[in-house]
Design a protein around this motif. Structure first.
Motif, PDB file in Angstrom:
ATOM      1  N   ALA A 248       0.834  -1.197   0.000  1.00 28.33           N
ATOM      2  CA  ALA A 248       0.000   0.000   0.000  1.00 28.33           C
ATOM      3  C   ALA A 248       0.871   1.249   0.000  1.00 28.33           C
ATOM      4  O   ALA A 248       1.941   1.271   0.628  1.00 28.33           O
ATOM      5  N   PRO A 249       0.455   2.288  -0.689  1.00 28.40           N
ATOM      6  CA  PRO A 249       1.243   3.530  -0.691  1.00 28.40           C
ATOM      7  C   PRO A 249       1.240   4.186   0.682  1.00 28.40           C
ATOM      8  O   PRO A 249       0.396   3.899   1.543  1.00 28.40           O
ATOM      9  N   ALA A 250       2.203   5.044   0.888  1.00 23.09           N
ATOM     10  CA  ALA A 250       2.303   5.735   2.176  1.00 23.09           C
ATOM     11  C   ALA A 250       1.084   6.617   2.404  1.00 23.09           C
ATOM     12  O   ALA A 250       0.581   7.262   1.480  1.00 23.09           O
ATOM     13  N   ARG A 251       0.613   6.633   3.630  1.00 23.84           N
ATOM     14  CA  ARG A 251      -0.573   7.410   3.978  1.00 23.84           C
ATOM     15  C   ARG A 251      -0.209   8.888   4.056  1.00 23.84           C
ATOM     16  O   ARG A 251       0.774   9.279   4.702  1.00 23.84           O
ATOM     17  N   GLN A 252      -1.008   9.698   3.405  1.00 25.82           N
ATOM     18  CA  GLN A 252      -0.762  11.132   3.396  1.00 25.82           C
ATOM     19  C   GLN A 252      -1.133  11.744   4.747  1.00 25.82           C
ATOM     20  O   GLN A 252      -2.091  11.322   5.394  1.00 25.82           O
ATOM     21  N   PRO A 253      -0.386  12.748   5.217  1.00 25.64           N
ATOM     22  CA  PRO A 253      -0.726  13.395   6.497  1.00 25.64           C
ATOM     23  C   PRO A 253      -2.105  14.062   6.431  1.00 25.64           C
ATOM     24  O   PRO A 253      -2.443  14.728   5.450  1.00 25.64           O
ATOM     25  N   GLY A 254      -2.898  13.829   7.466  1.00 24.21           N
ATOM     26  CA  GLY A 254      -4.221  14.435   7.536  1.00 24.21           C
ATOM     27  C   GLY A 254      -5.287  13.711   6.761  1.00 24.21           C
ATOM     28  O   GLY A 254      -6.428  14.200   6.684  1.00 24.21           O
ATOM     29  N   ALA A 255      -4.975  12.547   6.192  1.00 27.08           N
ATOM     30  CA  ALA A 255      -5.975  11.805   5.427  1.00 27.08           C
ATOM     31  C   ALA A 255      -6.976  11.164   6.373  1.00 27.08           C
ATOM     32  O   ALA A 255      -6.637  10.744   7.487  1.00 27.08           O
ATOM     33  N   ASN A 256      -8.221  11.109   5.937  1.00 23.39           N
ATOM     34  CA  ASN A 256      -9.302  10.531   6.719  1.00 23.39           C
ATOM     35  C   ASN A 256      -9.654   9.143   6.182  1.00 23.39           C
ATOM     36  O   ASN A 256      -9.319   8.789   5.058  1.00 23.39           O
ATOM     37  N   GLY A 257     -10.378   8.401   6.996  1.00 28.74           N
ATOM     38  CA  GLY A 257     -10.826   7.085   6.573  1.00 28.74           C
ATOM     39  C   GLY A 257      -9.842   5.989   6.955  1.00 28.74           C
ATOM     40  O   GLY A 257      -8.770   6.226   7.522  1.00 28.74           O
TER      41      GLY A 257
END
Length: 493
Positions: A248-257
């Motif tokens: 999975a790609p890196a999670r972006q800062p502030g992403a929801n869900g």
């Protein structure tokens, strides 16, 4: 417990007979020691079981039935005693497993142990009174044809040898029952074999992981999960219609869900979904022409909460590995073969690791030669035994016979037929070693006692009816679901 059994087993071997001497003397001492340990593995009817093994090894023709073994001079019992020993005898399977695990393993240059696991079927289509039969997959004549025939499937584990050879060393055999989960049984079998090899001193801390090769049809991801605590590398073939996923790609800062657990899809049948491979290599082979290899790292299967993962607690794991695509110019009997897809549980994409992986998979086909020899020459599936316990007993006798041929291949003379080519020293096939085993046996100690005089029983009076007919058994799985299977909208119709 494993260490105690290993110590007791090592004490049972005559060390001076195994370690002293060179070449033939050492091989003869090792063969004599194994035969002595094998005789100790027998319980009831041990003399008859030992003579049955010698008759299988010394018979100059193929074994067609168990009764004809009583005609060999090595078997001094009658055919009734042979069947009585198979049906009522006793073989200490645990002790025999340790005896096979203690034998010298084939030596590879890098010191890595390579094992192959596969299933071979003992077909019993007309044995309605034999319990625990399953529908076994068998290829019929013609491309793409297959049949499902009732029989007993056996899972075998064998050690592979380097180079072009038809020899393997079978280490374990387990019959798959109607209520068994094939993946769990295979994982438990591999765990037991690895424990035996470790207890026998073939593997130590710091050694390379044991490479275990599977063919298609095995759940490689689940096997890697069940054996994650062992020093093993799971590798096998995948179907060409499978879909794998990148991390999975890196999670972006502030992403929801909820975080994404799977990355881009890699469809084996769709070349447009393939990114640039991490490793590419071309190797020239003498038998398959040019072999082209491409590998991608950190690919995993997307799991679902069904089948073997139905009762898994928590989130389903993400098990990454290396995906390898192998394409060769030609195969024996096929001028335009389809590419092979391999998956390894160790996420390594160096050129050396990829080359070692696909070359080890090609060595897996040596176990097919072993299956054919066990069935066609030693008569593994020939006896018409009703009880599956007797079939298990006969299976272990055949494995013990093959192990004796494996130890005697440096002692046998090349007794070739007039139309056969001579074999160089150390290159004798199992059939040629068996042809000269009668001469080898004369120099070995005879452990079985002489038979006692007796006469056959009266049996059933002529003309009387059988008042105790055998029970008929159904074929197939016997596992019942705890909950009824949900109907699809089409079935509700």
């Amino acid at each position: 417990m494993a260490e105690a059994v290993a110590v007791a087993f090592s004490m049972a071997w005559p060390r001076e007979a195994v370690q002293d001497g060179q070449g033939g003397e050492r091989a003869g001492g090792l063969l004599a020691a194994f035969r002595g340990e094998l005789f100790g593995c027998f319980g009831r009817y041990r003399d008859t079981l030992a003579e049955v093994c010698d008759a299988v090894l010394c018979k100059q023709d193929r074994v067609h039935m168990a009764a004809e073994l009583s005609l060999e001079p090595e078997c001094r019992r009658g055919h009734g005693a042979v069947y009585k020993a198979l049906n009522r005898g006793q073989v200490q399977v645990g002790r025999l497993r340790w005896a096979l695990a203690a034998l010298p393993l084939p030596a590879w240059d890098e010191g890595r142990i390579r094992l192959a696991v596969d299933v071979s079927n003992w077909l019993r289509p007309d044995a309605a009174t034999s319990p625990e039969r399953l529908f076994c997959h068998r290829y019929a004549r013609g491309r793409g044809n297959a049949q499902m025939i009732p029989g007993w499937p056996y899972s075998l584990v064998a050690a592979l040898e380097p180079g072009r050879t038809s020899w393997t060393l079978p280490l374990d055999a387990v019959r798959l029952g109607p209520a068994d989960d094939a993946t769990e049984v295979t994982a438990a079998q591999v765990r037991q074999v690895v424990a035996g090899l470790t207890g026998a001193g073939h593997w130590h801390d710091g050694d390379p992981d044991i490479l275990i090769v599977f063919d298609s049809g095995y759940d490689l991801t689940r096997l890697a999960w069940l054996l994650k605590d062992l020093p093993v590398e799971i590798m096998g073939r995948l179907r060409s219609d499978r879909v794998m996923y990148f991390p999975a790609p890196a999670r972006q800062p502030g992403a929801n869900g909820r975080p994404v657990r799977h990355g881009a899809a890699f469809k084996l049948a769709d070349e447009r979904s393939w990114p640039a491979p991490a490793v590419t290599a071309v190797t020239a082979t003498t038998r398959y022409g040019t072999a082209g290899v491409a590998a991608w790292g950190r690919l995993h299967q997307r799991l679902a909460s069904r089948a073997g993962w139905e009762h898994h607690d928590g989130d389903l794991p993400v098990i990454e590995g290396t995906l390898i695509r192998l394409h060769v110019d030609h195969l024996p009997g096929n001028r335009s073969p389809e590419p092979l897809w391999l998956w390894s549980s160790r996420a390594g994409t160096s050129a050396a690791e990829v080359t070692r992986t696909w070359q080890a998979f090609l060595r897996r086909f040596d176990i097919e030669h072993t299956f054919r020899f066990l069935k066609q020459v030693l008569g593994w599936t020939r006896p018409k035994l009703r009880d599956p316990a007797a079939a298990d007993r006969w299976t272990w006798l055949i494995l013990a016979c093959y192990a004796q041929l494996y130890l005697a291949r440096h002692l046998a003379a090349d007794l070739r037929l007039p139309w056969q080519r001579p074999c160089p020293p150390g290159r004798l096939t199992p059939a040629r070693v068996r042809r000269g085993f009668r001469n080898i046996r004369q120099a070995l100690p005879c452990l079985a006692g002489a038979p006692k005089p007796g006469k056959p029983g009266p049996g059933r009076p002529p003309g009387s009816k059988n008042r105790h007919p055998a029970i008929r058994h159904d074929v197939g799985k016997t596992v019942k679901r705890d909950e009824p299977k949900k109907e699809t909208p089409r079935q509700k119709g």
